[in-house]
Design an enzyme around this catalytic site. Structure first.
Site, short mmCIF file in Angstrom:
data_model
loop_
_atom_site.label_atom_id
_atom_site.label_comp_id
_atom_site.label_asym_id
_atom_site.label_seq_id
_atom_site.Cartn_x
_atom_site.Cartn_y
_atom_site.Cartn_z
N PRO A 170 -2.86 23.00 -6.48
CA PRO A 170 -3.25 22.02 -7.51
C PRO A 170 -4.73 21.66 -7.36
CG PRO A 170 -1.26 21.32 -6.34
CD PRO A 170 -1.82 22.50 -5.61
N GLU A 171 -5.46 21.72 -8.47
CA GLU A 171 -6.87 21.34 -8.48
C GLU A 171 -6.99 20.01 -9.21
OE1 GLU A 171 -9.31 24.73 -9.65
OE2 GLU A 171 -7.71 26.11 -9.06
N HIS B 192 17.82 6.40 -10.77
CA HIS B 192 18.07 7.11 -9.52
C HIS B 192 18.20 8.60 -9.78
CE1 HIS B 192 18.52 3.58 -7.05
NE2 HIS B 192 19.21 3.04 -8.02
N ARG C 242 6.08 25.25 0.34
CA ARG C 242 5.44 25.94 1.47
C ARG C 242 5.01 25.00 2.58
NH1 ARG C 242 1.46 30.50 -0.61
NH2 ARG C 242 1.54 30.99 1.59
#
Ligand SMILES: [Zn+2]
Length: 269
Positions: free
Chosen positions: A2-3, A82, A107
């Site tokens: 993610p950038e 929930h 990961r």
């Protein structure tokens, strides 16, 4: 990874769900990766900020929670109050007084750290990070000075020092838009100005599109939607496809270990 656009999209969607909430529990089983989270208990979430690719939760009592999503970290929100089931790859669950938020990371390279406010000096990536590209502090002159010294422009952008939040996707897209080769060195003031404008344009459009979800599908918005900026990519992940400006096939090679995409006609050395 993610950038800026993916992290900013995440921040915007989480913000209304977190602000003002009291942390009741932080459930995980990895104290080395999610550090000192016990300090969050009973604290109120006052702000949710972003710096480069980092999320920063500001708590009362002078505490910050630094979250780096790294390769595959992300958040999932419940559809109602929930969860009906545990999301895949959930690593941590933030239990608030009236709801829950899940942190997922297939990961497991992402990390959380709870620190006294602004005590980030030991996190070099944060303390040495350049200006935010979508804020007024991203000034042209210092950027031109930095670009005049680079030996290879793309790795310099990825260092986060000339500007924050630009990773592999948005470096390729910005260099394509500015018509600059990824290995260009010692950029002229004119070229640096084109790149400065291109970074602002690409980042602004990518945030508006909710970021880029690639074929591995690892990035999703917290509500489970994909981003949409992948449909606007001009260089990244387009090897062999025609450049939308000149028709030449986009080329891919590895530069400093990163898959790099460029137009050999528009982005000459
Ligand atoms: Zn081209």
């Amino acid at each position: 990874m993610p950038e800026l656009p993916e992290v900013e999209t995440t921040r915007r969607m989480l913000e209304p769900r977190l602000l003002g909430k009291i942390v009741r529990d932080v459930v995980h089983s990895d104290d080395s990766r999610y550090r000192n989270t016990v300090a969050m208990l009973g604290k109120q979430i006052l702000k949710l900020e972003r710096r480069g690719k980092y999320l920063i939760l500001r708590l009362d009592d002078g505490l910050d929670v630094i979250v780096h999503l790294k390769m595959t970290g992300g958040f999932r929100l419940p559809t109602e109050t929930h969860f009906l089931e545990v999301p895949r790859f959930e690593r941590l669950r933030l239990v608030l007084h009236d709801s829950e938020v899940s942190y997922v990371d297939s990961r497991r390279f992402g990390f959380w750290e709870v620190l006294p406010t602004n005590q980030w000096a030991h996190i070099k990536a944060l303390s040495e990070m350049g200006p935010e590209p979508l804020e007024a502090g991203f000034l042209l002159k210092p950027f031109q000075v930095a670009m005049a010294k680079v030996s290879k422009v793309k790795p310099a952008l990825l260092s986060q020092k000339p500007v924050a939040g630009v990773g592999n996707i948005y470096a390729d897209e910005s260099l394509w838009l500015a018509k600059i080769h990824p290995e260009a060195k010692q950029l002229s003031a004119v070229a640096a100005k084109r790149l400065h404008s291109a970074i602002i344009e690409v980042m602004g459009k990518a945030v508006a599109a909710g970021g880029s979800t690639l074929s591995d599908n690892s990035y999703q918005q917290p509500d489970g939607a994909t981003g949409y900026f992948q449909f606007e990519h001009q260089a990244y992940d387009r090897a062999g496809m025609p450049c939308s400006r000149c028709g030449a096939p986009i080329e891919k090679y590895f530069l400093a270990g990163r898959g790099t995409h460029f137009c050999p006609d528009c982005q000459k050395r």
